[in-house]
Design an enzyme around this catalytic site. Structure first.
Site: not given
Ligand code: ZN
Length: 307
Positions: A15-16, A207, A209, A240, A249
């Protein structure tokens, strides 16, 4: 050093990571990677998101991925949702866990949504109700609880106000997401200790990054404060869209390798994750931000120098 005996990792690369890639993987390729991650031992995986397909075309087939993989006993397959429409899509495709998100930056939230972060969270009440009525678990994320590019350090009172808004609508699983990659370890340690003490009824995810190389240090600081659940992304994939220069991440294999070497149980096989990251590198046709993928495991070196 005070470390937990085990941690739970959530793989968020599908996803990210993929949402920031120019190359859109096919549903077959996503299903192959997802099955590989399950085989590697992950018990929590963020599969995709139910955003509008025009806004995030990389995630347009998340529903299809769910239908293809189905329920996997003992594995939580979560999706990011923006609103009630997201809960409906989760119901329709069999997704059993969704996650909402709000920015802790008041300026960012006011500019984009014309609401304070607490007002955004209060608006999630309908999502919580619909999810509960359909047997779907729901969690909430707070992005930039440490700092944002618009306002610098986020005041702890602002984070408290958002946490309290989440608790008020009935969401007790909360993720603190350093999407801007601006957090530093002492601040992470302090905020983690603060929320663990002040909100014992809540459970937490962290979470990070790795935009400024701080992610692993921040994970250690959070572990020392008592946190045990962390997101990471295979190959360090991601970024992002809102934050200038944001990196992905923290790489999953770097985190798993570190935990293996420190004697912290993850339940995930780093060799299998490294193989998946290599596959991902081939599919996306570019290099990935992962130390262990580049250098190999420490334990692979031992003895090899004398040969
Ligand atoms: Zn992220």
């Amino acid at each position: 050093m005070k470390l937990p005996s085990s941690v739970t990792l959530c793989e968020v690369g599908l996803r990210d990571g993929l949402q920031n890639e120019k190359t859109i993987l096919s549903t077959d390729e996503k299903v192959e990677l997802l099955k590989g991650l399950i085989d590697a031992g992950y018990k929590v995986i963020e599969v995709g998101s139910f955003m509008h397909p025009k806004a995030v075309p990389q995630m347009a087939d998340t529903d299809e991925v769910y239908k293809r993989v189905g329920d996997v006993p003992g594995v939580e397959l979560r999706a990011l949702i923006p609103n009630l429409r997201g809960v409906q899509r989760a119901i329709d495709c069999g997704c059993k866990k969704v996650k909402l998100n709000v920015s802790a930056s008041r300026a960012h939230n006011l500019k984009n949504l014309n609401m304070t972060p607490e007002e955004s969270v209060a608006g999630f009440a309908g999502c919580v109700e619909a999810a509960a009525a359909n047997g779907i678990a729901i969690s909430g994320s707070i992005s930039m609880p440490f700092a944002s590019p618009w306002e610098g350090r986020t005041p702890v009172e602002d984070v408290d106000a958002i946490i309290e808004a989440y608790l008020k609508v009935g969401i007790t699983e909360i993720s603190l997401s350093d999407a801007s990659g601006m957090a530093v370890p002492n601040q992470v340690g302090d905020l983690c200790a603060h929320v663990l003490e002040k909100y014992p009824q809540a459970s937490w995810w962290l979470h990070f990054h790795n935009t400024r190389g701080m992610a692993v240090a921040n994970i250690i600081a959070a572990m020392e404060a008592g946190m045990t659940r962390f997101d990471s992304s295979f190959g360090g994939l991601g970024g992002c869209p809102f934050v200038p220069g944001a990196a992905g991440n923290v790489s999953s294999e770097d985190v798993i390798h570190m935990c293996d070497e420190m004697g912290v149980e993850t339940g995930v096989d780093v060799v299998k994750v490294m193989a998946l990251s290599r596959r991902l590198r081939d599919l996306l046709d570019h290099n990935l931000e992962s130390y262990v993928l580049r250098a190999g495991r420490s334990c692979d070196l031992i003895g090899s120098q004398s040969k």
